[in-house]
Structures are given as C-alpha cells and as structure tokens.
Design a protein around this motif. Structure first.
Motif, short mmCIF file in Angstrom:
data_model
loop_
_atom_site.label_atom_id
_atom_site.label_comp_id
_atom_site.label_asym_id
_atom_site.label_seq_id
_atom_site.Cartn_x
_atom_site.Cartn_y
_atom_site.Cartn_z
N ASN A 32 3.98 -21.04 -17.68
CA ASN A 32 3.44 -20.50 -18.93
C ASN A 32 4.11 -19.17 -19.28
O ASN A 32 4.40 -18.89 -20.44
N TYR A 63 0.75 -29.97 -20.26
CA TYR A 63 1.35 -29.54 -21.51
C TYR A 63 1.29 -30.58 -22.63
O TYR A 63 1.26 -30.23 -23.81
N ARG A 65 0.88 -33.27 -25.55
CA ARG A 65 -0.04 -33.65 -26.61
C ARG A 65 -0.48 -35.10 -26.40
O ARG A 65 0.11 -35.84 -25.65
N ASP A 68 -6.32 -35.26 -23.87
CA ASP A 68 -6.99 -34.02 -23.49
C ASP A 68 -7.12 -34.00 -21.97
O ASP A 68 -7.82 -34.84 -21.39
N GLU A 85 -6.01 -22.00 -21.61
CA GLU A 85 -6.40 -22.69 -22.84
C GLU A 85 -5.29 -22.63 -23.89
O GLU A 85 -5.11 -23.59 -24.66
N LYS A 86 -4.55 -21.56 -23.90
CA LYS A 86 -3.55 -21.35 -24.94
C LYS A 86 -2.50 -22.45 -24.96
O LYS A 86 -2.05 -22.88 -26.03
N HIS A 87 -2.10 -22.94 -23.78
CA HIS A 87 -0.96 -23.85 -23.71
C HIS A 87 -1.33 -25.29 -23.34
O HIS A 87 -0.47 -26.16 -23.41
N ARG A 88 -2.57 -25.52 -22.96
CA ARG A 88 -2.94 -26.87 -22.54
C ARG A 88 -2.86 -27.86 -23.69
O ARG A 88 -3.46 -27.67 -24.74
N ASN A 89 -2.07 -28.92 -23.47
CA ASN A 89 -1.91 -30.02 -24.44
C ASN A 89 -1.40 -29.55 -25.81
O ASN A 89 -1.79 -30.08 -26.84
N GLN A 90 -0.50 -28.59 -25.79
CA GLN A 90 0.01 -28.01 -27.03
C GLN A 90 1.48 -28.32 -27.31
O GLN A 90 2.04 -27.82 -28.28
N TYR A 91 2.12 -29.14 -26.46
CA TYR A 91 3.55 -29.36 -26.61
C TYR A 91 3.88 -30.85 -26.56
O TYR A 91 3.17 -31.64 -25.93
N HIS A 151 7.77 -27.38 -33.99
CA HIS A 151 7.19 -27.52 -32.65
C HIS A 151 8.32 -27.75 -31.65
O HIS A 151 9.10 -28.69 -31.80
#
Length: 382
Positions: A32, A63, A65, A68, A85-91, A151
């Motif tokens: 991260n 990471y 998408r 969840d 929380e900021k990076h979980r499942n965001q990429y 993205h």
C-alpha cells in the motif's frame, strides 16, 4: 471477472481454509505504501515453497475490483492498518503465472504472443465501452483503458524468472523477455503497482539491468520485507505449542535462514523457517525432510560437481559447521553465468540451500533438513 483480470478470491480463500494458515497480511501495508510512487516496482525472490504464490493470491484478493473481500480480511492483521479501507478492492488487477504460459508454448516468441493475446481478451471483454487504437497491442490497449477510466492497474507476476531456469542457455530469449517486461511496465501511467515473485533476482547484463526500476527483495537482501520470507521463530513456536511438537527439534530441523532487515532505527535480524517444512511437520506430527523434494535438488548436484575454485572443499567445511566467506556482487542472477565459486554459492543462497549473513559476508548450511541433502549428494565431493 476474468482468468487474468480480477481473477477473484479463490486462491486466497483456499489458504485461509487450510488447516494451517499463518497471517502474512502485514505485507499488504508495505505494498500500500508503494502504490503510485517511485517505489511501485517490487521484485520479491525467495526459494520454492516459501509462500510466493500465496502472497500473490493474497494481494489479488485484497486489491481486485469485482468481489468484496472484507470478510476474508476482517480478522487479519491488515484490517488494523490505517490504509486498509482506502485500497481494498479499489483496483483492476492483472495476475499472471509465467510458468503457466511457458508450459503451454514452445518458444519465447510463442509465449509472449499467447500472454498478450490472453490478457487483451480479458481487458477488451471487461472494458467493452472503450475504443481501442490497436486491439492487438497490449501496451496500447492498457493506455487506452487508463485514458478513458483514469484507473491504474496492479500487475502481479508470479514465477517471473521461470524462463531463466528453463531456457538457461538461450541468452537471446532471455533478453527479449526482459525487453518485453520493460516496455510493458516502465514509465507507464497505467501501473499503480508491479509486484513480481520468483526464485532469482532480476537478471543483470554486465553491470546493468533492463528492469532497473524495480526494488529487489531477495535472500541476500530482503529489505524491510524480511519477516514475510517464511515463518518467523515466534510463529513456529506458536504452531509447535498448538500441535504439541518440540520447538527445539523444529528449530534444529528448519531454522537457520538469518535475514537482516536494515532500518534507520538499526538492523533487525529475523530467524526464518521454511513454511512448507514446518506445515508438513506439524500436520504429519513428524520431523523430516519436506521442502527440498523439488527440482532444485538437481541444481545442488550439478553445481557441486563443477567444483569451481574448491567448491567441494567449502561444502565439506560447511557440513562441519563452518561459515565460508563470500562476495555476492558478481552474481549475474541466472543459472549458467559463473565466474567464480562465489557465484555458485550465491545461487545456492537464492535456491535455499545456503543462508547468507550480510554482516559477516559469509554463507553456511542453514539447518538439518538442508544438510541432509548435501549428505545425500556426498558422492560428488570426491
């Protein structure tokens, strides 16, 4: 969700479902911190069965998408981190195992064609609203996606170095492969993180590397990832208590990889154990040789037979408990280019057959399990 794009949680879920799971999610806090920085290129090399693929599965699950993964990580160490929380499942995550593609093809050119074709298939299937300038060019496809979505991708490459182990003598194929990786990854805005795993560090040509943007974490210099290169002594002690096994015996059999993390606050020494061996010993309730039943044993025999600069004498000394001085700087990070005995010994460190003390600049045989393999190969000492 595709085969290579956002591949899902199944791999990491299987690790969590296993009888023995040791929480290594602290690694995610390190990755991260590297996201979208000049340190976003990470190459982690360690021996077989030391948890490389599990780490790649874990990063993909965290990471990617599409799914969840909160339920998978909520009870693990990373869930307490500020960045969790900021990076979980965001990429969007691309995850490939290079050994898979190498095994399905018959040449380097064929492998690279297949790799790009399969990745483009997943990308175009998922980003169906994007207009592509060149549907046959992986780099341009990813540029077009980034331009449209803004993205960036996380790219996970497992067994990145398999070519250097299976195409040992083909220097042209090796160079072409490194050039492809450089063109795909270097100076690309669409890369948020590139994380590669393998046994060997990045191949050097002379004093340079085609992938010089990568920070390397290896058995000779694990950096601040040392505690993720196997099981720590504390973790093994807890397992021995749980499974009613002797910690002293576990230490004798599997301890010995002394990895030093160099930090601003001072050096920290980690006494690391082979995960494969410890897990097998606990589940079988029996200490023995488990890790080294791999193809790298053949390498041990081959390189001892070379007897470069008195290599056999050095092995005999180490079997007697001595440490041998070494200079690791000339190692070319492949399995064929050897100028001195030190190069062979350095390779054996990366394969897990020796441990390196970076402070004393010496190598030694780490434990009883590994020493047994040298004893089995003793006919090559003559």
């Amino acid at each position: 969700m595709g085969s290579y794009l956002n591949p899902g949680n199944k791999g990491f879920q299987e690790s969590l479902n296993s009888k023995i799971y040791v929480d290594k999610t602290g690694l995610i806090e390190k990755t991260n911190a590297a996201l979208n920085t000049r340190q976003k290129f990470m190459c982690v090399s360690r021996p077989r069965r030391f948890g490389k693929s599990m780490a790649a599965d874990m990063l993909a699950a965290y990471y990617a998408r599409g799914e969840d993964s909160a339920e998978l990580f909520e009870a693990l160490k990373i869930s307490k981190a500020e960045s969790y929380e900021k990076h979980r499942n965001q990429y969007d995550v691309i995850k490939v195992n290079m050994q898979e593609f190498l095994s399905m093809t018959h040449s380097m050119d064929e492998m690279l064609v297949m790799l790009q074709k399969y990745l483009i298939f997943d990308l175009m299937d998922h980003f169906e609203t994007v207009r592509f300038r060149d549907e046959h060019n992986l780099i341009q496809v990813m540029k077009d996606i980034y331009s449209k979505t803004n993205h960036s991708f996380i790219i996970l490459i497992d067994e990145w170095d398999c070519l250097f182990r299976e195409y040992k003598q083909d220097k042209e194929a090796q160079k072409k492969y490194l050039d492809f990786l450089r063109a795909w990854l270097k100076d690309k805005d669409y890369v948020a993180l590139a994380y590669m795993t393998g046994i060997l560090p990045i191949k050097k040509y002379g004093s340079h590397s085609a992938l010089n943007m990568f920070t390397e974490y290896s058995m000779t210099d694990p950096g601040d990832l040392a505690e993720y290169f196997g099981f720590t002594e504390k973790e093994v002690f807890a397992l021995c208590e749980k499974y009613d096994m002797s910690f002293e015996e576990a230490k004798m059999w599997y301890d010995g990889y002394q990895l030093i993390a160099h930090r601003q606050t001072g050096n920290e020494i980690y006494s690391m154990y082979s995960p494969k061996s410890v897990v097998e010993a606990m589940l079988r309730h029996k200490f023995g040789t488990y890790w080294n039943q791999t193809e790298t044993y053949e390498a041990l025999k081959i390189y001892i037979q070379m007897d470069m600069d008195g290599l056999k004498d050095s092995v005999v000394r180490m079997l007697a408990g001595d440490a041998v001085s070494i200079h690791i700087g000339t190692f070319s990070n492949d399995m064929t280019t050897f100028a001195t005995k030190d190069d062979v010994l350095t390779l054996l460190v990366h394969l897990g057959y020796l441990t390196y003390n970076s402070t004393a600049e010496t190598v030694s045989i780490p434990n009883k399990e590994v020493s047994q393999e040298y004893i089995n190969a003793r006919r090559y000492f003559r």
